[in-house]
Design a protein around this motif. Structure first.
Motif, PDB file in Angstrom:
ATOM      1  N   ASN A 187      56.581  19.919 106.279  1.00  0.00           N
ATOM      2  CA  ASN A 187      57.732  19.018 106.331  1.00  0.00           C
ATOM      3  C   ASN A 187      58.692  19.406 107.447  1.00  0.00           C
ATOM      4  OD1 ASN A 187      57.318  17.046 104.259  1.00  0.00           O
ATOM      5  ND2 ASN A 187      57.710  18.615 102.724  1.00  0.00           N
ATOM      6  N   TYR A 188      58.913  20.708 107.604  1.00  0.00           N
ATOM      7  CA  TYR A 188      59.797  21.175 108.670  1.00  0.00           C
ATOM      8  C   TYR A 188      59.231  20.791 110.033  1.00  0.00           C
ATOM      9  CZ  TYR A 188      62.886  24.295 111.293  1.00  0.00           C
ATOM     10  OH  TYR A 188      63.807  24.790 112.175  1.00  0.00           O
ATOM     11  N   PHE A 189      57.929  20.936 110.196  1.00  0.00           N
ATOM     12  CA  PHE A 189      57.254  20.587 111.442  1.00  0.00           C
ATOM     13  C   PHE A 189      57.416  19.095 111.753  1.00  0.00           C
ATOM     14  CE2 PHE A 189      52.927  19.459 113.322  1.00  0.00           C
ATOM     15  CZ  PHE A 189      53.259  19.839 114.622  1.00  0.00           C
ATOM     16  N   VAL A 190      57.130  18.239 110.783  1.00  0.00           N
ATOM     17  CA  VAL A 190      57.244  16.800 110.996  1.00  0.00           C
ATOM     18  C   VAL A 190      58.688  16.404 111.312  1.00  0.00           C
ATOM     19  CG1 VAL A 190      56.983  14.522 109.927  1.00  0.00           C
ATOM     20  CG2 VAL A 190      55.232  16.267 109.577  1.00  0.00           C
ATOM     21  N   ASP A 191      59.622  17.050 110.650  1.00  0.00           N
ATOM     22  CA  ASP A 191      61.040  16.729 110.848  1.00  0.00           C
ATOM     23  C   ASP A 191      61.593  17.228 112.176  1.00  0.00           C
ATOM     24  OD1 ASP A 191      61.104  15.512 108.378  1.00  0.00           O
ATOM     25  OD2 ASP A 191      61.924  17.255 107.324  1.00  0.00           O
ATOM     26  N   HIS A 192      60.847  18.105 112.859  1.00  0.00           N
ATOM     27  CA  HIS A 192      61.351  18.701 114.105  1.00  0.00           C
ATOM     28  C   HIS A 192      60.339  18.555 115.247  1.00  0.00           C
ATOM     29  CE1 HIS A 192      63.872  20.576 111.006  1.00  0.00           C
ATOM     30  NE2 HIS A 192      64.798  20.632 111.945  1.00  0.00           N
ATOM     31  N   GLY A 193      59.779  17.364 115.381  1.00  0.00           N
ATOM     32  CA  GLY A 193      58.953  17.063 116.539  1.00  0.00           C
ATOM     33  C   GLY A 193      57.471  16.934 116.287  1.00  0.00           C
ATOM     34  N   GLY A 194      57.005  17.244 115.083  1.00  0.00           N
ATOM     35  CA  GLY A 194      55.575  17.259 114.820  1.00  0.00           C
ATOM     36  C   GLY A 194      54.998  15.970 114.287  1.00  0.00           C
ATOM     37  N   GLY A 195      55.753  14.893 114.354  1.00  0.00           N
ATOM     38  CA  GLY A 195      55.255  13.618 113.839  1.00  0.00           C
ATOM     39  C   GLY A 195      54.202  13.009 114.749  1.00  0.00           C
ATOM     40  N   TRP A 196      53.771  11.817 114.388  1.00  0.00           N
ATOM     41  CA  TRP A 196      52.738  11.122 115.163  1.00  0.00           C
ATOM     42  C   TRP A 196      53.059   9.645 115.227  1.00  0.00           C
ATOM     43  CZ3 TRP A 196      49.241   7.245 113.661  1.00  0.00           C
ATOM     44  CH2 TRP A 196      48.273   6.930 114.614  1.00  0.00           C
ATOM     45  N   SER A 197      52.757   9.035 116.369  1.00  0.00           N
ATOM     46  CA  SER A 197      52.909   7.588 116.511  1.00  0.00           C
ATOM     47  C   SER A 197      51.694   7.034 117.230  1.00  0.00           C
ATOM     48  CB  SER A 197      54.185   7.246 117.295  1.00  0.00           C
ATOM     49  OG  SER A 197      54.156   7.855 118.583  1.00  0.00           O
TER      50      SER A 197
END
Length: 283
Positions: A150-160
């Protein structure tokens, strides 16, 4: 109507429950069983030098391999790099001109650190035309897999789905702060990763990439086959061939073949043509 005999008091239920709970906790501690005491995880402190940790920073130290192998000769492959804060501001246009077409950028470590150069590195690689992705340096002894995902996704680790963003990657390697396997059992580490990957997919819809070395994987997971059919493999091996793969994978997706090169960053090859790299980005 029931009459209790004098001198025969009913045992207090709460007292019995308390005694039973204490006994269960003691037994759980002695036998290592999941129970009242074992359910509480005593996590280690947050990392103290996360800026010195990057994909492969511990590989050469523990596996006795010199950084800087020769460039592999692969017909169907795409040249890439991975960077972190120790690379500072990256000259992306120079890398593009040298033939680099993708990049992985360290975004986070544990659940307290974010790469201070992440914006320049992640957006800069994108702006020059590269396909780019983010990775997380795992410290499984500091917090749960779900918390770190969750920390990763919330700080740049998402995907589009923009055709230029790779799925996030989980960096699993030797612990820079102590026990190489983070003080966890083989099953414990596998379960931690399952928690991380499950959470990441729930947040992004993508199966993340796994970065790990075969030697660490054997030592710390017992050569688990739990992820090979789902998660693309990013493997470090500095030399002219990728070598033995961890159990569960019949092929690698990314190969970090040197930890240094004529330009900044660790150098990698995507195992396939550029069109397949774009397909991976598109999901």
């Amino acid at each position: 109507m029931t009459v209790r005999r004098s001198g025969s008091p009913r045992p207090p239920a709460r007292s019995l429950a308390t005694v039973g709970g204490i006994l269960l906790a003691i037994i759980s501690l002695l036998l290592g069983l999941p129970g009242t005491a074992a359910a509480v995880t005593d996590y280690a402190p947050e990392p103290t030098h996360p800026g010195q940790d990057w994909a492969g920073s511990e590989i050469a130290k523990h596996e006795g391999i010199a950084p800087g192998g020769g460039a592999p000769s692969l017909l169907a492959s795409v040249h890439g790099v991975d960077v972190s804060s120790h690379n500072r501001n990256v000259a992306w246009s120079t890398l593009w001109k040298s033939g680099v077409r993708f990049a992985y950028v360290k975004a986070t470590e544990s659940k307290s650190y974010t790469n201070p150069y992440f914006t320049q590195q992640y957006n800069g690689s994108y702006r020059v035309g590269m396909i780019r992705g983010a990775y997380h340096f795992a410290t499984p002894n500091t917090s749960s897999g779900a918390a770190q995902a969750n920390y990763f996704v919330d700080h740049g680790g998402g995907w589009s789905k923009d055709g230029k963003t790779l799925p996030g990657a989980l960096d699993m390697e030797y612990n820079p702060y102590g026990s190489v396997c983070y003080g966890l059992s083989k099953a414990g580490l596998v379960n931690w990763m399952k928690d991380w990957f499950r959470t990441y997919k729930k947040r992004t819809g993508r199966d993340a990439v796994l970065y790990t070395s075969t030697r660490w994987w054997k030592q710390c997971t017992g050569n688990s086959t739990a992820f090979g059919r789902i998660n693309p493999l990013w493997i470090p091996r500095y030399g002219s061939s990728v070598g033995e793969l961890p159990a569960g994978w019949s092929f690698h997706t990314f190969w970090q073949y040197t930890s240094s090169g004529p330009t900044v960053g660790d150098h990698n090859r995507f195992n396939g043509a550029y069109s397949r790299l774009k397909a991976l980005a598109n999901g």
